[in-house]
Design an enzyme around this catalytic site. Structure first.
Site, PDB file in Angstrom:
ATOM      1  N   HIS A 190       4.066   4.612  13.616  1.00 42.95           N
ATOM      2  CA  HIS A 190       2.950   5.027  12.733  1.00 42.95           C
ATOM      3  C   HIS A 190       1.587   4.659  13.295  1.00 42.95           C
ATOM      4  O   HIS A 190       0.564   4.986  12.705  1.00 42.95           O
ATOM      5  CB  HIS A 190       3.118   4.442  11.335  1.00 42.95           C
ATOM      6  CG  HIS A 190       2.608   3.037  11.171  1.00 42.95           C
ATOM      7  ND1 HIS A 190       2.992   1.992  11.978  1.00 42.95           N
ATOM      8  CD2 HIS A 190       1.732   2.511  10.272  1.00 42.95           C
ATOM      9  CE1 HIS A 190       2.399   0.888  11.584  1.00 42.95           C
ATOM     10  NE2 HIS A 190       1.625   1.168  10.568  1.00 42.95           N
ATOM     11  N   ASP A 216       0.861  -1.188   0.000  1.00 37.84           N
ATOM     12  CA  ASP A 216       0.000   0.000   0.000  1.00 37.84           C
ATOM     13  C   ASP A 216       0.895   1.234   0.000  1.00 37.84           C
ATOM     14  O   ASP A 216       1.143   1.864   1.039  1.00 37.84           O
ATOM     15  CB  ASP A 216      -0.920  -0.005   1.217  1.00 37.84           C
ATOM     16  CG  ASP A 216      -2.046   1.007   1.050  1.00 37.84           C
ATOM     17  OD1 ASP A 216      -2.071   1.686   0.006  1.00 37.84           O
ATOM     18  OD2 ASP A 216      -2.880   1.109   1.957  1.00 37.84           O
ATOM     19  N   SER A 253      -6.227   2.544  18.094  1.00 41.30           N
ATOM     20  CA  SER A 253      -7.295   1.677  17.602  1.00 41.30           C
ATOM     21  C   SER A 253      -8.627   2.325  17.966  1.00 41.30           C
ATOM     22  O   SER A 253      -8.678   3.195  18.831  1.00 41.30           O
ATOM     23  CB  SER A 253      -7.191   0.313  18.270  1.00 41.30           C
ATOM     24  OG  SER A 253      -7.254   0.468  19.663  1.00 41.30           O
TER      25      SER A 253
END
Lengths: 483, 137
Positions: free
Chosen positions: A406, A100, A382
């Protein structure tokens, strides 16, 4: 292949650990881990450190292969990995960037405060879910012609602005102003372009999301002021990348490199580390295609911001004000940067795979408002926990090639998460806590449940304490849109 | 033909086994289709899409991964889940095959890539072809 054990790891400093070159004879540099002790105990459980050792064998690698505290097992490179290779004859490895390409995050700030609009959040989450195409292989409303695709790949975020899907003032607040000039659309295969035809403005699935948060805590008032952040303020966090186009660019070029490696006498422990010298024909072709895919990702995040802004206006009207871009940054990319290595200024090809650039104050390419305080580093946690805004430091250049974590980093497999989490119950529990989740499937909610991730607070404490970045603000979610 | 899904922190690890190399390729296609949309292949008996794929690589490991990558590319460009494979030729290290599938806009999983990581096509002690495949999701 022998697995890295605790006894193989030396402590360099608090938060900094090293697997020395003596661990395996093919290592060209040591392998280093940035983590607090408790995170290191988790990290050692999967195969990420063996993958890090493999990275330390890459031709032309400089100083050390590195992982950030949110590291977890990947394929080839670990996720959370950083590797710098000598410019121009060191290698470039698509596996060190990830499939990605230019997966990244951007943060938009608003004039609204959570306490003033709490009763509108559920409605906002539904409107955003309606406006932003998400989910597996989903296409959006923009269908690019061949000519338009080439423009997107060349101009990046600017294409969105030129075509009414973005705002001019955003450009200054995007890494590289949303455009890598080395991009060459002719290096992107027709199949890759075909996959990208209808995916601009879409977030995809997996761990990608659009999230509405509020600023829960400010740690550094001066930097927060420079970034335009204040307590209670609503902000929007976007996490996605170059979608199928980027995946195909990586797939195409790993295959090319696999066949070309023998020509350059490159032998590797893991095929997924396939690489060629940066200055070779294959290396240059990949780099130009990677830059084009990175431009597609920046354009994608700009178009998604346009969709978010539409939803915002629908719910809040003119009183909602303007959503201003705080910053947009890549965490899957390769860049040519200059560092002092062994007392000498040296150009290197920095691979960041699940790692964020974290440059400190004085970095000229930063918008003027941020130049004195350092580059914003955006760390999504999250859903249901929290995210962070950090500021890059000068010290990061010495420690991590100007890089930082990250995200929180996974700790449970998707299968394990699905076994442990009852998604409908989790959705209701989050709703009771004032967090509205809109997702394409319960499976997606279960896989991305907070329990599946490391403690983002520990990850951020590591980078803060090691001075790779400094804490500016903590964000808490109120609405999450997932694929 | 055996297909097993094993734990992996972030991605999907699949182990496949076949009595012949042909069956290993069939297991790869079937295992990947099941990830893209569970049970679709079991429930579909009539396919409305056919694509011919020709792949050549350095060895059988790369051939399998490259072939599955090609199937995945067509999965997304044709919005089709490919369930059945008719191998027209499989030799050192080339494959020509027709893949048959069902068009759909609805996937369970978005597979970013079929990776070479941990893949190694070998004959095991039971004289069966086997490999592990990691899918980036």
């Amino acid at each position: 292949m022998k697995k890295v054990k605790k006894s193989d790891i030396n402590k360099l400093k608090d938060y900094f650990w090293e697997i020395p070159m003596s661990f395996r004879e093919d290592m060209k540099v040591p392998a280093r881990v940035l983590a607090v002790k408790s995170l290191l105990d988790d990290i050692i459980e999967d195969r990420s450190l063996n993958q890090l050792v493999n990275v330390a064998t890459l031709p032309g690698i400089q100083k050390a292969s590195l992982v950030m505290p949110d590291v977890h097992e990947g394929y080839g490179f670990p996720i959370g990995g950083v590797a710098a290779t000598r410019y121009p004859d060191g290698v470039i490895s698509p596996g060190g960037i990830g499939y990605d390409i230019n997966c990244g995050v951007r943060l938009l700030t608003s004039i609204l405060k959570i306490d003033d609009v709490r009763d509108k959040i559920e409605e906002l989450s539904k409107e955003m879910y309606a406006q932003i195409p998400s989910g597996m292989g989903k296409g959006g409303d923009i269908i690019l012609t061949e000519e338009q695709m080439n423009q997107v790949l060349t101009k990046g975020a600017e294409w969105a602005i030129d075509n009414g899907y973005g705002i001019q003032e955003d450009l200054a607040y995007i890494e590289n102003k949303g455009r890598l000039i080395e991009a060459d659309p002719s290096m992107v295969s027709e199949m890759a372009k075909k996959r990208g035809t209808d995916q601009l403005g879409t977030i995809g699935s997996g761990n990608h999301f659009v999230e509405v948060d509020y600023v829960d805590e400010i740690y550094n008032e001066d930097i927060a002021k420079a970034y335009g952040l204040e307590k209670g303020q609503l902000v929007v966090l976007i996490h996605t990348g170059s979608r199928g186009l980027g995946h195909q660019v990586a797939t195409d070029n790993i295959r090319v490199m696999m066949n070309a490696m023998a020509k350059y006498d490159i032998k590797l422990k893991d095929r997924e580390l396939a690489c060629v010298p940066f200055n070779s024909k294959e290396g240059q072709n990949y780099f130009k295609a990677m830059c084009a895919a990175a431009n597609y990702a920046w354009c994608n995040r700009e178009v998604i911001s346009w969709e978010v802004r539409k939803a915002w206006k629908t719910i809040f009207g003119e009183s909602g004000g303007h959503l201003k871009l705080l910053y947009d940054i890549a965490h899957n990319i390769a860049k040519i940067e200059t560092y002092n290595i062994n007392g000498k200024e040296q150009k290197v090809i920095v691979h960041r795979k699940g790692a964020t650039r974290a440059f400190g104050p004085g970095f000229e390419a930063l918008p003027e408002a941020y130049r004195q305080v350092g580059q914003p580093v955006i760390i999504p946690g999250s859903m249901g926990t929290c995210s962070y805004v950090l500021a890059g430091t000068e010290k990061s250049k010495d420690i991590t090639f100007g890089s930082c974590c990250h995200g929180a980093g996974r700790r449970l497999s998707r299968t394990a998460a699905k076994k442990q989490v009852n998604a409908p119950v989790l959705k209701e529990t989050l709703k009771e806590q004032g967090i509205y989740v809109e997702a394409g499937s319960f499976k997606g909610i279960a896989e991305e449940a907070p329990i599946a991730y490391k403690d983002v607070n520990l990850v951020v404490e590591t980078v803060h304490a090691s001075s790779v970045a400094q804490k500016v603000a903590k964000l808490k979610p109120v609405a999450v849109i997932k694929g | 033909m055996k297909i097993k899904y094993l734990p992996h922190t972030a991605d999907i690890r699949m182990s496949i086994e076949g009595e012949t190399l042909q069956n290993l390729f069939k297991a790869g296609v079937k295992g990947m289709a099941n990830l893209l949309k569970e049970n679709t292949c079991e429930l579909t008996h009539k396919f409305n899409s056919k694509t011919r794929i020709k792949t050549c690589s350095l060895d059988y490991t790369n051939l399998l991964i490259d072939f599955l990558s090609d199937v995945l590319t067509y999965t997304y460009t044709n919005k089709t889940i490919y369930c059945k494979i008719n191998i027209l030729s499989l030799e050192k290290y080339k494959i020509v095959a027709d893949v048959f599938g069902i068009e759909t806009n609805d996937f369970d999983e978005e597979i970013k890539a079929v990776t070479y990581h941990e893949a190694e096509v070998i004959k095991n002690k039971n004289n069966l072809w086997e490999t592990c495949i990691i899918f980036d999701i």
